[in-house]
Design a protein around this motif. Structure first.
Motif, PDB file in Angstrom:
ATOM      1  N   ASP A  97       0.838  -1.288  -0.003  1.00 40.70           N
ATOM      2  CA  ASP A  97       0.017  -0.032  -0.021  1.00 40.70           C
ATOM      3  C   ASP A  97       0.878   1.098   0.115  1.00 40.70           C
ATOM      4  OD1 ASP A  97      -2.891   1.364   0.633  1.00 40.70           O
ATOM      5  OD2 ASP A  97      -1.346   2.093   2.154  1.00 40.70           O
ATOM      6  N   ASP A  98       0.556   2.158  -0.641  1.00 37.10           N
ATOM      7  CA  ASP A  98       1.309   3.322  -1.163  1.00 37.10           C
ATOM      8  C   ASP A  98       1.618   4.122   0.394  1.00 37.10           C
ATOM      9  OD1 ASP A  98       2.092   2.809  -3.660  1.00 37.10           O
ATOM     10  OD2 ASP A  98       0.340   4.278  -4.471  1.00 37.10           O
ATOM     11  N   ASP A  99       0.475   4.276   1.025  1.00 42.77           N
ATOM     12  CA  ASP A  99       0.214   4.952   2.419  1.00 42.77           C
ATOM     13  C   ASP A  99       1.060   4.250   3.443  1.00 42.77           C
ATOM     14  OD1 ASP A  99      -1.302   7.066   1.251  1.00 42.77           O
ATOM     15  OD2 ASP A  99      -2.977   6.110   1.914  1.00 42.77           O
ATOM     16  N   PHE A 100       0.989   2.954   3.448  1.00 46.22           N
ATOM     17  CA  PHE A 100       1.931   2.350   4.390  1.00 46.22           C
ATOM     18  C   PHE A 100       3.213   2.701   4.011  1.00 46.22           C
ATOM     19  CE2 PHE A 100       4.615  -1.350   4.894  1.00 46.22           C
ATOM     20  CZ  PHE A 100       4.550  -1.362   6.475  1.00 46.22           C
ATOM     21  N   TYR A 101       3.666   2.455   2.654  1.00 41.53           N
ATOM     22  CA  TYR A 101       5.088   2.740   2.162  1.00 41.53           C
ATOM     23  C   TYR A 101       5.425   4.243   2.614  1.00 41.53           C
ATOM     24  CZ  TYR A 101       8.784   4.072  -0.934  1.00 41.53           C
ATOM     25  OH  TYR A 101      10.055   4.712  -1.275  1.00 41.53           O
ATOM     26  N   PHE A 128       3.721   0.319  14.756  1.00 41.65           N
ATOM     27  CA  PHE A 128       2.478  -0.126  14.119  1.00 41.65           C
ATOM     28  C   PHE A 128       1.683  -0.995  14.799  1.00 41.65           C
ATOM     29  CE2 PHE A 128       4.904   1.549  10.562  1.00 41.65           C
ATOM     30  CZ  PHE A 128       4.178   2.216   9.787  1.00 41.65           C
ATOM     31  N   THR A 129       0.247  -1.176  14.961  1.00 52.46           N
ATOM     32  CA  THR A 129      -0.594  -1.884  15.443  1.00 52.46           C
ATOM     33  C   THR A 129      -0.999  -2.834  14.414  1.00 52.46           C
ATOM     34  OG1 THR A 129      -2.320  -0.563  15.258  1.00 52.46           O
ATOM     35  CG2 THR A 129      -1.127  -0.218  17.149  1.00 52.46           C
ATOM     36  N   PRO A 130      -1.341  -3.914  14.932  1.00 51.05           N
ATOM     37  CA  PRO A 130      -1.742  -4.951  13.918  1.00 51.05           C
ATOM     38  C   PRO A 130      -3.164  -4.382  13.140  1.00 51.05           C
ATOM     39  CG  PRO A 130      -1.138  -6.352  15.881  1.00 51.05           C
ATOM     40  CD  PRO A 130      -1.291  -4.739  16.101  1.00 51.05           C
ATOM     41  N   GLN A 131      -4.030  -3.647  14.016  1.00 53.63           N
ATOM     42  CA  GLN A 131      -5.091  -3.039  13.408  1.00 53.63           C
ATOM     43  C   GLN A 131      -4.979  -2.033  12.397  1.00 53.63           C
ATOM     44  OE1 GLN A 131      -8.198  -4.301  13.644  1.00 53.63           O
ATOM     45  NE2 GLN A 131      -8.442  -3.073  11.796  1.00 53.63           N
ATOM     46  N   GLN A 132      -3.720  -1.219  12.531  1.00 49.50           N
ATOM     47  CA  GLN A 132      -3.296  -0.255  11.332  1.00 49.50           C
ATOM     48  C   GLN A 132      -2.966  -1.140  10.433  1.00 49.50           C
ATOM     49  OE1 GLN A 132      -0.583   1.710  14.319  1.00 49.50           O
ATOM     50  NE2 GLN A 132      -1.634   3.598  14.175  1.00 49.50           N
ATOM     51  N   LEU A 133      -2.201  -2.055  10.300  1.00 50.15           N
ATOM     52  CA  LEU A 133      -1.747  -2.711   9.215  1.00 50.15           C
ATOM     53  C   LEU A 133      -2.731  -3.356   8.579  1.00 50.15           C
ATOM     54  CD1 LEU A 133       1.340  -4.729  11.041  1.00 50.15           C
ATOM     55  CD2 LEU A 133       1.344  -2.627   9.667  1.00 50.15           C
ATOM     56  N   LEU A 134      -3.884  -3.940   9.047  1.00 52.98           N
ATOM     57  CA  LEU A 134      -5.088  -4.544   8.472  1.00 52.98           C
ATOM     58  C   LEU A 134      -5.884  -3.394   7.866  1.00 52.98           C
ATOM     59  CD1 LEU A 134      -6.508  -6.917  10.997  1.00 52.98           C
ATOM     60  CD2 LEU A 134      -5.117  -7.472   8.982  1.00 52.98           C
ATOM     61  N   ASP A 135      -5.881  -2.197   8.231  1.00 54.63           N
ATOM     62  CA  ASP A 135      -6.659  -0.860   7.732  1.00 54.63           C
ATOM     63  C   ASP A 135      -6.090  -0.577   6.298  1.00 54.63           C
ATOM     64  OD1 ASP A 135      -8.374  -0.918   9.804  1.00 54.63           O
ATOM     65  OD2 ASP A 135      -7.107   0.941  10.797  1.00 54.63           O
ATOM     66  N   TYR A 136      -4.383  -0.607   6.444  1.00 55.94           N
ATOM     67  CA  TYR A 136      -3.968  -0.214   5.068  1.00 55.94           C
ATOM     68  C   TYR A 136      -4.443  -1.473   3.761  1.00 55.94           C
ATOM     69  CZ  TYR A 136      -0.754   2.717   7.064  1.00 55.94           C
ATOM     70  OH  TYR A 136      -0.143   3.906   7.753  1.00 55.94           O
ATOM     71  N   ALA A 137      -4.462  -2.847   4.281  1.00 51.09           N
ATOM     72  CA  ALA A 137      -4.628  -3.857   3.501  1.00 51.09           C
ATOM     73  C   ALA A 137      -6.416  -3.568   2.924  1.00 51.09           C
ATOM     74  CB  ALA A 137      -4.413  -5.258   4.170  1.00 51.09           C
ATOM     75  N   PHE A 138      -7.271  -3.496   3.977  1.00 48.05           N
ATOM     76  CA  PHE A 138      -8.706  -3.671   3.455  1.00 48.05           C
ATOM     77  C   PHE A 138      -9.171  -2.270   2.884  1.00 48.05           C
ATOM     78  CE2 PHE A 138      -9.179  -6.583   7.721  1.00 48.05           C
ATOM     79  CZ  PHE A 138      -8.524  -7.593   6.776  1.00 48.05           C
ATOM     80  N   GLU A 139      -8.361  -1.414   2.474  1.00 48.86           N
ATOM     81  CA  GLU A 139      -8.780  -0.219   1.695  1.00 48.86           C
ATOM     82  C   GLU A 139      -8.847  -0.860   0.248  1.00 48.86           C
ATOM     83  OE1 GLU A 139      -6.060   2.970   2.444  1.00 48.86           O
ATOM     84  OE2 GLU A 139      -7.021   3.428   4.398  1.00 48.86           O
ATOM     85  N   HIS A 140      -8.082  -1.930   0.241  1.00 50.41           N
ATOM     86  CA  HIS A 140      -8.010  -2.283  -1.253  1.00 50.41           C
ATOM     87  C   HIS A 140      -9.146  -3.562  -1.556  1.00 50.41           C
ATOM     88  CE1 HIS A 140      -4.231  -0.223  -2.217  1.00 50.41           C
ATOM     89  NE2 HIS A 140      -4.088  -0.170  -0.901  1.00 50.41           N
ATOM     90  N   PRO A 141      -9.532  -3.821  -2.765  1.00 49.42           N
ATOM     91  CA  PRO A 141     -10.370  -5.090  -2.876  1.00 49.42           C
ATOM     92  C   PRO A 141      -9.650  -6.031  -2.869  1.00 49.42           C
ATOM     93  CG  PRO A 141      -9.857  -3.550  -5.067  1.00 49.42           C
ATOM     94  CD  PRO A 141      -9.405  -2.876  -3.823  1.00 49.42           C
ATOM     95  N   VAL A 142     -10.252  -7.231  -2.788  1.00 47.11           N
ATOM     96  CA  VAL A 142      -9.718  -8.597  -2.670  1.00 47.11           C
ATOM     97  C   VAL A 142      -9.269  -8.715  -4.165  1.00 47.11           C
ATOM     98  CG1 VAL A 142     -10.954  -9.491  -0.963  1.00 47.11           C
ATOM     99  CG2 VAL A 142     -11.832  -9.724  -3.035  1.00 47.11           C
ATOM    100  N   LEU A 143      -8.030  -9.610  -4.388  1.00 47.53           N
ATOM    101  CA  LEU A 143      -7.441  -9.963  -5.694  1.00 47.53           C
ATOM    102  C   LEU A 143      -8.108 -10.989  -6.505  1.00 47.53           C
ATOM    103  CD1 LEU A 143      -3.535  -9.527  -4.169  1.00 47.53           C
ATOM    104  CD2 LEU A 143      -5.089  -7.691  -5.421  1.00 47.53           C
TER     105      LEU A 143
END
Length: 413
Positions: free
Chosen positions: A172-176, A187-202
């Motif tokens: 994720d660009d914002d994570f980078y 970082f917290t685990p939830q913050q990491l998931l938030d970056y992932a879940f902004e994107h549609p499933v592949l």
């Protein structure tokens, strides 16, 4: 292990050599390649004879030469290598420097960050809970964690086997931007998931293999929810202690026991090489935050590949271990990925990479042989990770019928 756009983004995937070859490319489609043997199935040796050579002085000199050659090619500051094989000797040696500023020599007893090898510990924790009947591999993640895209369809097995279809937060660009702007932040685990879940499933769950750190963050949270312990504490008590891994730890923050090697990366905002020893690995958490030593990884190599403890007991039941080592094939000939573990030409284990450090811990069951490599840089050489180059060079010498020979691919852009 693919890395996104810049070198830091490649490490930000806590990249593994397997993932670099099986994850979809820039266009999103994985290349179809011939199917390999199932994970855990060792290729038959050639008719020429033994699977592992005796570690005679002449063979050890060949290993010395191969290690030094890779160091020169890839500009590796320091590396430690261990090969252990019953009745045929052992080889433990360090080369180069642990600290480029002081010139301190690399040593086998130094603590090292091990990146994605952490996945083998997290998945082991999951499998222990399976053995206890507290969770099932075919349970869906929504039974434990809310608000996961496709959570009612993605199983724990698919998460551990990198077949969930969830976007990798590391790409994720914002994570980078957040990571490179301050690599010492937490970082917290939830913050990491938030970056992932902004994107549609592949893709739909189970459709194909795609390496994603997001999967391991979810599995780490499952361990915490079911055990009632922090992931750090659970792994310490139920995984590290039974195996006797006294010099392996899951840090809560940026702590790094001494003596340790300094780590060098060009995965920085400026693109300049920096020392990463005090960077906070919390961004990798259950996917890549752990620390270990060459000797501890020697013990772990056999345990994770067989499920057996050094004293002859079991860490994982035979039935569950069999599931760990069985999975649909990846797209790479000669390689497969099971539940948090890979098999490359019969060598079972995992490698790891995060800024400044790489490692490789693999076990060849048919010859009861272990190879461990730890080094203090993650800077690629011609799009190949140095740990993979060492693995290839060393196994070409010691086990020519079983060469750790993952091909290079261009980094994703």
């Amino acid at each position: 292990m693919t890395r996104p756009c810049t070198r830091l983004r490649r490490v930000a995937v806590v990249a593994t050599a397997v993932a670099a070859l099986v994850a979809p490319g820039a266009g999103g489609a994985a290349t179809a390649l011939p199917s390999p043997a199932p994970v855990g199935q060792t290729p038959s040796p050639s008719p020429s004879g033994g699977e592992v050579r005796e570690l005679t002085p002449a063979v050890q000199r060949q290993i010395d030469q191969a290690v030094r050659r890779v160091m020169r090619q890839a500009n590796v500051p320091g590396v430690s290598v261990g090969v252990w094989t019953p009745d045929k000797g052992q080889y433990v040696k360090s080369f180069g420097v642990a600290d480029k500023d002081t010139g301190e020599r690399m040593r086998p007893d130094l603590y090292m960050r091990i990146g994605s090898e952490t996945k083998t510990f997290t998945v082991t924790a999951v499998l222990q809970l399976v053995d206890q009947g507290r969770i099932g591999l075919d349970d869906t993640i929504d039974e434990y964690i809310d608000d996961v895209p496709n959570g009612d369809r993605i199983t724990l097995r698919q998460l551990a086997g990198m077949r969930s279809g969830l976007f990798n937060y590391s790409q994720d660009d914002d994570f980078y931007k957040a990571l490179t702007s301050d690599p010492r932040r937490s970082f917290t685990p939830q913050q990491l998931l938030d970056y992932a879940f902004e994107h549609p499933v592949l893709f739909p769950p189970g459709e194909k293999f795609s390496y994603s750190n997001t999967n391991l963050i979810l599995l780490g949270l499952v361990v915490e929810k079911i055990s009632g312990q922090s992931l750090n504490d659970y792994i310490q008590e139920h995984v590290l202690y039974p195996v006797g891994l006294n010099d392996t730890l899951f840090p809560a923050g940026s702590e790094f026991p001494k003596p340790h090697a300094q780590g060098y990366t060009d995965q920085t905002a400026s693109g300049k090489v920096e020392d990463t020893a005090d960077w906070d690995p919390s961004w990798a958490w259950a996917a890549g935050a752990m620390i270990s030593t060459l000797e501890d990884l020697r013990l772990w190599a056999r345990t994770v590949a067989t499920g057996e403890l050094p004293d002859g007991g079991r860490l994982i039941s035979p039935a569950t271990q069999k599931q760990r080592l069985t999975a649909p094939p990846t797209q790479i000939p000669g390689a497969g990925y099971g539940l948090g573990i890979f098999d490359v030409q019969g060598w079972i284990g995992h490698n790891g990479s995060l800024p400044g450090y790489e490692s490789l811990t693999i076990y060849l069951p048919s010859a009861r042989t272990t190879l461990v490599v730890v080094l203090n840089t993650d800077i690629d050489y011609k799009n190949e990770e140095p740990s993979t180059l060492f693995g290839d060079a060393i196994t070409t010498i010691i086990s020519p019928d079983h060469v750790f020979d993952l091909p290079a691919e261009p980094a994703a852009r």
